[in-house]
Design a protein around this motif. Structure first.
Motif, PDB file in Angstrom:
ATOM      1  N   VAL A 165       0.741  -1.097   0.095  1.00 43.45           N
ATOM      2  CA  VAL A 165       0.052   0.095  -0.056  1.00 43.45           C
ATOM      3  C   VAL A 165       0.777   1.192  -0.051  1.00 43.45           C
ATOM      4  N   ASP A 166       0.370   2.401  -0.241  1.00 44.63           N
ATOM      5  CA  ASP A 166       1.074   3.633  -0.084  1.00 44.63           C
ATOM      6  C   ASP A 166       0.318   4.363   1.014  1.00 44.63           C
ATOM      7  N   ILE A 167       1.190   4.914   1.707  1.00 49.48           N
ATOM      8  CA  ILE A 167       0.514   5.634   2.957  1.00 49.48           C
ATOM      9  C   ILE A 167       0.932   7.095   3.226  1.00 49.48           C
ATOM     10  N   THR A 168       0.082   7.930   3.323  1.00 52.00           N
ATOM     11  CA  THR A 168       0.233   9.304   3.851  1.00 52.00           C
ATOM     12  C   THR A 168      -0.082   9.397   4.985  1.00 52.00           C
ATOM     13  N   LEU A 169       0.914   9.791   6.149  1.00 51.23           N
ATOM     14  CA  LEU A 169       0.727  10.419   7.258  1.00 51.23           C
ATOM     15  C   LEU A 169       0.575  11.883   7.366  1.00 51.23           C
ATOM     16  N   ILE A 170      -0.664  12.298   7.818  1.00 49.68           N
ATOM     17  CA  ILE A 170      -0.900  13.926   7.862  1.00 49.68           C
ATOM     18  C   ILE A 170      -0.746  14.169   9.652  1.00 49.68           C
ATOM     19  N   ASP A 171      -0.002  15.231  10.039  1.00 52.24           N
ATOM     20  CA  ASP A 171       0.008  15.720  11.274  1.00 52.24           C
ATOM     21  C   ASP A 171       0.183  17.380  11.138  1.00 52.24           C
ATOM     22  N   LYS A 172      -0.270  18.072  12.118  1.00 50.47           N
ATOM     23  CA  LYS A 172      -0.124  19.446  12.005  1.00 50.47           C
ATOM     24  C   LYS A 172       1.165  19.976  12.599  1.00 50.47           C
ATOM     25  N   THR A 173       2.191  19.006  13.440  1.00 49.73           N
ATOM     26  CA  THR A 173       3.227  19.035  13.752  1.00 49.73           C
ATOM     27  C   THR A 173       4.399  18.406  12.813  1.00 49.73           C
ATOM     28  N   ASN A 174       5.464  18.659  12.890  1.00 53.21           N
ATOM     29  CA  ASN A 174       6.418  17.812  12.308  1.00 53.21           C
ATOM     30  C   ASN A 174       7.238  16.767  13.125  1.00 53.21           C
ATOM     31  N   HIS A 175       6.650  16.711  14.291  1.00 60.07           N
ATOM     32  CA  HIS A 175       7.496  15.760  15.281  1.00 60.07           C
ATOM     33  C   HIS A 175       6.483  14.798  15.924  1.00 60.07           C
ATOM     34  N   HIS A 176       7.042  13.693  16.458  1.00 55.72           N
ATOM     35  CA  HIS A 176       6.235  12.836  17.546  1.00 55.72           C
ATOM     36  C   HIS A 176       6.502  13.380  18.849  1.00 55.72           C
ATOM     37  N   LEU A 177       5.424  13.575  19.566  1.00 61.86           N
ATOM     38  CA  LEU A 177       5.657  13.850  21.215  1.00 61.86           C
ATOM     39  C   LEU A 177       5.152  12.687  22.006  1.00 61.86           C
ATOM     40  N   PHE A 178       6.142  12.605  23.126  1.00 65.25           N
ATOM     41  CA  PHE A 178       6.050  11.694  23.949  1.00 65.25           C
ATOM     42  C   PHE A 178       5.246  12.455  25.218  1.00 65.25           C
ATOM     43  N   GLN A 179       3.871  12.368  25.126  1.00 70.68           N
ATOM     44  CA  GLN A 179       3.240  13.407  26.134  1.00 70.68           C
ATOM     45  C   GLN A 179       3.312  12.990  27.414  1.00 70.68           C
ATOM     46  N   PRO A 180       3.620  11.770  28.087  1.00 68.96           N
ATOM     47  CA  PRO A 180       3.809  11.406  29.350  1.00 68.96           C
ATOM     48  C   PRO A 180       4.782  12.122  30.044  1.00 68.96           C
ATOM     49  N   LEU A 181       5.756  12.784  29.346  1.00 71.51           N
ATOM     50  CA  LEU A 181       6.869  13.556  29.882  1.00 71.51           C
ATOM     51  C   LEU A 181       6.716  14.860  29.769  1.00 71.51           C
ATOM     52  N   LEU A 182       5.657  15.333  29.341  1.00 74.84           N
ATOM     53  CA  LEU A 182       5.498  16.781  28.996  1.00 74.84           C
ATOM     54  C   LEU A 182       5.722  17.684  30.459  1.00 74.84           C
ATOM     55  N   TYR A 183       5.258  17.020  31.385  1.00 77.07           N
ATOM     56  CA  TYR A 183       5.351  17.620  32.729  1.00 77.07           C
ATOM     57  C   TYR A 183       6.651  18.080  33.154  1.00 77.07           C
ATOM     58  N   GLN A 184       7.838  17.080  32.737  1.00 77.40           N
ATOM     59  CA  GLN A 184       9.170  17.688  32.985  1.00 77.40           C
ATOM     60  C   GLN A 184       9.479  18.497  32.238  1.00 77.40           C
ATOM     61  N   THR A 224     -18.080   9.896   1.797  1.00 70.50           N
ATOM     62  CA  THR A 224     -18.542   9.106   0.553  1.00 70.50           C
ATOM     63  C   THR A 224     -17.800   9.281  -0.757  1.00 70.50           C
ATOM     64  N   ASP A 225     -17.106  10.639  -0.773  1.00 67.01           N
ATOM     65  CA  ASP A 225     -16.108  10.601  -1.850  1.00 67.01           C
ATOM     66  C   ASP A 225     -14.812  10.119  -1.681  1.00 67.01           C
ATOM     67  N   LYS A 226     -14.574   9.950  -0.326  1.00 65.27           N
ATOM     68  CA  LYS A 226     -13.250   9.288  -0.045  1.00 65.27           C
ATOM     69  C   LYS A 226     -12.129  10.287  -0.127  1.00 65.27           C
ATOM     70  N   LYS A 227     -12.405  11.564   0.242  1.00 67.42           N
ATOM     71  CA  LYS A 227     -11.471  12.436   0.083  1.00 67.42           C
ATOM     72  C   LYS A 227     -11.131  13.404   1.666  1.00 67.42           C
ATOM     73  N   VAL A 228      -9.972  13.759   1.787  1.00 65.33           N
ATOM     74  CA  VAL A 228      -9.616  14.591   2.876  1.00 65.33           C
ATOM     75  C   VAL A 228      -9.111  15.942   2.356  1.00 65.33           C
ATOM     76  N   PHE A 229      -9.598  16.953   2.751  1.00 67.28           N
ATOM     77  CA  PHE A 229      -9.236  18.398   2.374  1.00 67.28           C
ATOM     78  C   PHE A 229      -8.310  18.906   3.693  1.00 67.28           C
ATOM     79  N   LEU A 230      -7.215  19.625   3.202  1.00 66.68           N
ATOM     80  CA  LEU A 230      -6.178  20.012   4.034  1.00 66.68           C
ATOM     81  C   LEU A 230      -6.007  21.535   3.993  1.00 66.68           C
ATOM     82  N   SER A 231      -5.298  22.159   5.121  1.00 62.48           N
ATOM     83  CA  SER A 231      -5.286  23.450   5.261  1.00 62.48           C
ATOM     84  C   SER A 231      -4.421  24.362   4.288  1.00 62.48           C
TER      85      SER A 231
END
Length: 206
Positions: free
Chosen positions: A81-100, A138-145
């Motif tokens: 398959v071909d995969i497209t990953l969309i996120d509004k940030t360019n990083h993955h965040l480990f949220q459990p350590l945000l308090y530190q 229905t149309d199988k479409k995703v609209f981006l910003s």
């Protein structure tokens, strides 16, 4: 030799006679002398010999680069398959350590990793920095910003969750959420400035 002549005996074997040396020479490949001027037979091209166009692979769109989105993308690493990953940030965040990070115990790179770096060895995945504005199942479409429209065959929504004030948004000024790096930086700024203000306070009771 210009005096050499080609002739055929009744046995259909071909010989070369040299009038100068009076010697008969038998070629190594008798048929080569007879057919040396003939062009090779052209083979017929059938439909089976024509190159076939590769079938279009299914397109999987994953919304969200959190734990759910990353796990889904990794599980499809060997899929056709071909995969497209969309996120509004360019990083993955480990949220459990945000308090530190909010209390200045850790730096941002310790809990955030670039998404493209995590999938640099996965050839069937493309990462896009954008925010999803609308989805049309229905149309199988995703609209981006950024005015981009993606057509998908399969859609995985793993956008995560945010904090809630249960209808009292006015609490946000006094109780900021802690879901993103920006939230952690804002809390850390308030904490550090509170210590700075305390250092300058002349009244020890305060």
């Amino acid at each position: 030799c210009r005096n050499c002549k080609l002739f055929t005996r009744p046995s259909r074997k071909m010989f070369l006679r040299c009038s100068a040396s009076k010697v008969l020479w038998l070629p190594a490949k008798p048929w080569a002398a007879r057919h040396r001027h003939r062009s090779p037979r052209k083979s017929r091209v059938t439909a089976k010999d024509l190159p076939t166009m590769p079938a279009k692979r299914p397109h999987v769109v994953i919304i969200g680069g959190g734990f759910g989105g990353l796990e889904a993308a990794k599980s499809l690493a060997k899929a056709d398959v071909d995969i497209t990953l969309i996120d509004k940030t360019n990083h993955h965040l480990f949220q459990p350590l945000l308090y530190q990070l909010a209390t200045a115990g850790l730096a941002a790179p310790a809990i955030a990793a670039p998404t493209r770096s995590l999938f640099r060895h996965q050839a069937n995945l493309t990462t896009l920095l954008a925010e999803v504005l609308d989805i049309q199942p229905t149309d199988k479409k995703v609209f981006l910003s950024d005015d981009t429209t993606l057509v998908f065959d399969h859609l995985i929504v793993a956008a995560g969750a945010t904090h809630s004030y249960f209808g009292h948004d006015e609490w946000a000024a006094f109780a900021p959420g802690l879901k993103t790096l920006e939230d952690a930086f804002e809390i850390r700024r308030r904490v550090l400035f509170a210590f700075e203000s305390a250092e300058k306070e002349p009244d020890p009771e305060k």
